[in-house]
Design a protein around this motif. Sequence first.
Motif, PDB file in Angstrom:
ATOM      1  N   ARG A  62       0.932  -1.353   0.026  1.00  0.00           N
ATOM      2  CA  ARG A  62      -0.001  -0.002  -0.181  1.00  0.00           C
ATOM      3  C   ARG A  62       0.912   1.236   0.114  1.00  0.00           C
ATOM      4  N   ARG A  63       1.717   1.198   0.692  1.00  0.00           N
ATOM      5  CA  ARG A  63       2.726   2.301   0.999  1.00  0.00           C
ATOM      6  C   ARG A  63       3.378   2.688  -0.341  1.00  0.00           C
ATOM      7  N   VAL A  64       3.728   1.710  -1.031  1.00  0.00           N
ATOM      8  CA  VAL A  64       4.483   1.871  -2.620  1.00  0.00           C
ATOM      9  C   VAL A  64       3.369   2.549  -3.294  1.00  0.00           C
ATOM     10  N   PHE A  65       2.397   2.254  -3.465  1.00  0.00           N
ATOM     11  CA  PHE A  65       1.114   2.879  -4.211  1.00  0.00           C
ATOM     12  C   PHE A  65       1.063   4.593  -3.819  1.00  0.00           C
ATOM     13  N   GLU A  66       0.965   4.540  -2.643  1.00  0.00           N
ATOM     14  CA  GLU A  66       0.684   6.000  -1.912  1.00  0.00           C
ATOM     15  C   GLU A  66       1.840   6.892  -2.323  1.00  0.00           C
ATOM     16  N   LYS A  67       3.131   6.373  -2.509  1.00  0.00           N
ATOM     17  CA  LYS A  67       4.177   7.152  -3.059  1.00  0.00           C
ATOM     18  C   LYS A  67       3.783   7.952  -4.334  1.00  0.00           C
ATOM     19  N   LEU A  68       3.258   7.093  -5.248  1.00  0.00           N
ATOM     20  CA  LEU A  68       2.729   8.013  -6.422  1.00  0.00           C
ATOM     21  C   LEU A  68       1.493   8.523  -6.517  1.00  0.00           C
ATOM     22  N   ASP A  69       0.402   7.869  -5.567  1.00  0.00           N
ATOM     23  CA  ASP A  69      -0.694   8.568  -5.657  1.00  0.00           C
ATOM     24  C   ASP A  69      -1.094   8.650  -3.941  1.00  0.00           C
ATOM     25  N   PRO A  70      -0.970   9.725  -3.250  1.00  0.00           N
ATOM     26  CA  PRO A  70      -1.210   9.876  -2.019  1.00  0.00           C
ATOM     27  C   PRO A  70      -2.712   9.767  -1.502  1.00  0.00           C
ATOM     28  N   ASP A  71      -3.521   9.718  -2.705  1.00  0.00           N
ATOM     29  CA  ASP A  71      -4.968   9.586  -2.602  1.00  0.00           C
ATOM     30  C   ASP A  71      -5.397   8.497  -2.892  1.00  0.00           C
ATOM     31  N   ILE A  72      -4.624   7.410  -3.162  1.00  0.00           N
ATOM     32  CA  ILE A  72      -5.003   5.925  -3.449  1.00  0.00           C
ATOM     33  C   ILE A  72      -6.007   5.371  -2.411  1.00  0.00           C
ATOM     34  N   LYS A  73      -7.054   4.827  -2.941  1.00  0.00           N
ATOM     35  CA  LYS A  73      -7.980   3.918  -2.039  1.00  0.00           C
ATOM     36  C   LYS A  73      -7.647   2.566  -2.125  1.00  0.00           C
ATOM     37  N   TRP A  74      -7.114   2.007  -0.881  1.00  0.00           N
ATOM     38  CA  TRP A  74      -6.624   0.685  -0.838  1.00  0.00           C
ATOM     39  C   TRP A  74      -7.602   0.064   0.208  1.00  0.00           C
ATOM     40  N   ASN A  75      -8.270  -1.141  -0.380  1.00  0.00           N
ATOM     41  CA  ASN A  75      -9.046  -2.005   0.598  1.00  0.00           C
ATOM     42  C   ASN A  75      -8.658  -3.277   0.732  1.00  0.00           C
ATOM     43  N   SER A  76      -7.910  -3.642   1.862  1.00  0.00           N
ATOM     44  CA  SER A  76      -7.569  -4.969   2.093  1.00  0.00           C
ATOM     45  C   SER A  76      -8.790  -6.052   2.543  1.00  0.00           C
ATOM     46  N   HIS A  77      -8.760  -6.942   1.924  1.00  0.00           N
ATOM     47  CA  HIS A  77      -9.629  -8.006   2.119  1.00  0.00           C
ATOM     48  C   HIS A  77      -9.119  -9.068   3.222  1.00  0.00           C
ATOM     49  N   VAL A  78      -8.033  -8.923   3.333  1.00  0.00           N
ATOM     50  CA  VAL A  78      -7.488 -10.010   4.438  1.00  0.00           C
ATOM     51  C   VAL A  78      -6.547  -9.454   5.351  1.00  0.00           C
ATOM     52  N   ASN A  79      -6.197 -10.156   6.278  1.00  0.00           N
ATOM     53  CA  ASN A  79      -5.246  -9.618   7.363  1.00  0.00           C
ATOM     54  C   ASN A  79      -3.880 -10.006   7.136  1.00  0.00           C
ATOM     55  N   GLU A  80      -2.882  -9.269   7.565  1.00  0.00           N
ATOM     56  CA  GLU A  80      -1.490  -9.547   7.480  1.00  0.00           C
ATOM     57  C   GLU A  80      -1.323 -11.117   8.288  1.00  0.00           C
ATOM     58  N   GLY A  81      -0.852 -11.946   7.555  1.00  0.00           N
ATOM     59  CA  GLY A  81      -0.599 -13.260   8.288  1.00  0.00           C
ATOM     60  C   GLY A  81      -1.968 -14.401   8.038  1.00  0.00           C
ATOM     61  N   GLU A  82      -2.838 -13.951   7.405  1.00  0.00           N
ATOM     62  CA  GLU A  82      -3.840 -14.861   7.016  1.00  0.00           C
ATOM     63  C   GLU A  82      -3.659 -15.801   5.970  1.00  0.00           C
ATOM     64  N   LYS A  83      -4.138 -17.227   6.385  1.00  0.00           N
ATOM     65  CA  LYS A  83      -3.952 -17.989   5.160  1.00  0.00           C
ATOM     66  C   LYS A  83      -5.153 -18.148   4.404  1.00  0.00           C
ATOM     67  N   VAL A  84      -5.028 -17.994   2.957  1.00  0.00           N
ATOM     68  CA  VAL A  84      -5.864 -17.806   2.061  1.00  0.00           C
ATOM     69  C   VAL A  84      -5.930 -19.033   0.867  1.00  0.00           C
ATOM     70  N   PRO A  85      -6.787 -19.371   0.410  1.00  0.00           N
ATOM     71  CA  PRO A  85      -7.024 -20.336  -0.735  1.00  0.00           C
ATOM     72  C   PRO A  85      -6.572 -19.647  -1.993  1.00  0.00           C
ATOM     73  N   LYS A  86      -6.338 -20.577  -3.206  1.00  0.00           N
ATOM     74  CA  LYS A  86      -6.051 -19.740  -4.432  1.00  0.00           C
ATOM     75  C   LYS A  86      -7.202 -19.159  -5.111  1.00  0.00           C
ATOM     76  N   LYS A  87      -7.015 -18.272  -5.611  1.00  0.00           N
ATOM     77  CA  LYS A  87      -7.934 -17.538  -6.471  1.00  0.00           C
ATOM     78  C   LYS A  87      -8.715 -16.553  -5.347  1.00  0.00           C
ATOM     79  N   THR A  88      -7.954 -16.077  -4.386  1.00  0.00           N
ATOM     80  CA  THR A  88      -8.641 -15.147  -3.440  1.00  0.00           C
ATOM     81  C   THR A  88      -8.352 -13.671  -3.769  1.00  0.00           C
ATOM     82  N   SER A  89      -9.365 -12.819  -3.623  1.00  0.00           N
ATOM     83  CA  SER A  89      -9.260 -11.264  -3.925  1.00  0.00           C
ATOM     84  C   SER A  89      -8.521 -10.912  -2.642  1.00  0.00           C
ATOM     85  N   ILE A  90      -7.536 -10.061  -2.598  1.00  0.00           N
ATOM     86  CA  ILE A  90      -7.041  -9.581  -1.322  1.00  0.00           C
ATOM     87  C   ILE A  90      -6.989  -8.337  -1.150  1.00  0.00           C
ATOM     88  N   VAL A  91      -7.038  -7.597  -2.279  1.00  0.00           N
ATOM     89  CA  VAL A  91      -6.782  -6.312  -2.187  1.00  0.00           C
ATOM     90  C   VAL A  91      -7.604  -5.402  -3.492  1.00  0.00           C
TER      91      VAL A  91
END
Length: 287
Positions: A62-91
Amino acid sequence: MKNKEQAETKHALIEALIDRAFEEDIRSGDITTDSIVDEDYKAEAIWFTKEEGVVAGIEVGRRVFEKLDPDIKWNSHVNEGEKVPKKTSIVTIKGNARAILTAERIALNIAQRMSGIATTTRKYVEAIADLDTQVLDTRKTVPGLRLLDKEAVTAGGGANHRMGLFDLAMIKDNHIVAAGSITKAVQNVRQNVSNARIEVETTTLEQVEEAIAAGADIIMLDNMSIATMKKAVEFVDGKGATEASGNITLKTIKEVASTGVDFVSVGALTHSVSAFDISQQIQEIYK
């Protein structure tokens, strides 16, 4: 105050890392994106996983994108450290189209590496989940990426050993040769560094006994056989912590941990990273 200083140091290191990545990858500009996409266009994109695993590095991405666009809207669908299956939308990402396209590879490289480390770490942690032994990382990290590598280990359920040469005195074989003995090496550190925690690398039971007598806080049992390691743990008998080390794999970690050691350090968590497959897909570009 200490926690605040640590947070500020972490922030500064991450910012510097991203700046270096931009200099390496973008420099004077993204000539492909800037030639094709109008500077006023907006875009929506998603990140999705292409395999099962543990997600890490989302916030750094997220911080990488904010460097180029401070107004970027970033919506995380999972938590850091969360185990997810294949084909999961995470952001889901919404913002300037040029920024979303230009920042893509740097952000994904970071998240893929960190998620790969977290996924591998989780496998080691789960392999000994029924035992009272903790999985540790090592200093075998890519120069400049240690902070992120070690954060990924914690996301996977492991623990950080020392961050560097500055926060734990680890007396290894060459230090012992230089000092003349384990006893002398421990004494030298005690005399020169107040309140230093000291770990001593040992390969024989005789060295274990000397390290105990010298007052080491942690005794590393390096490349020992299972039988010797069990005897070493009995020798230590709570007089210090014990750490098993040396070419430990998923196949061997359960047997090693069953000797009763407090920690098992695994260099493979970070030195042989298999990137976790995450992809970015543009959903829409609009004015």
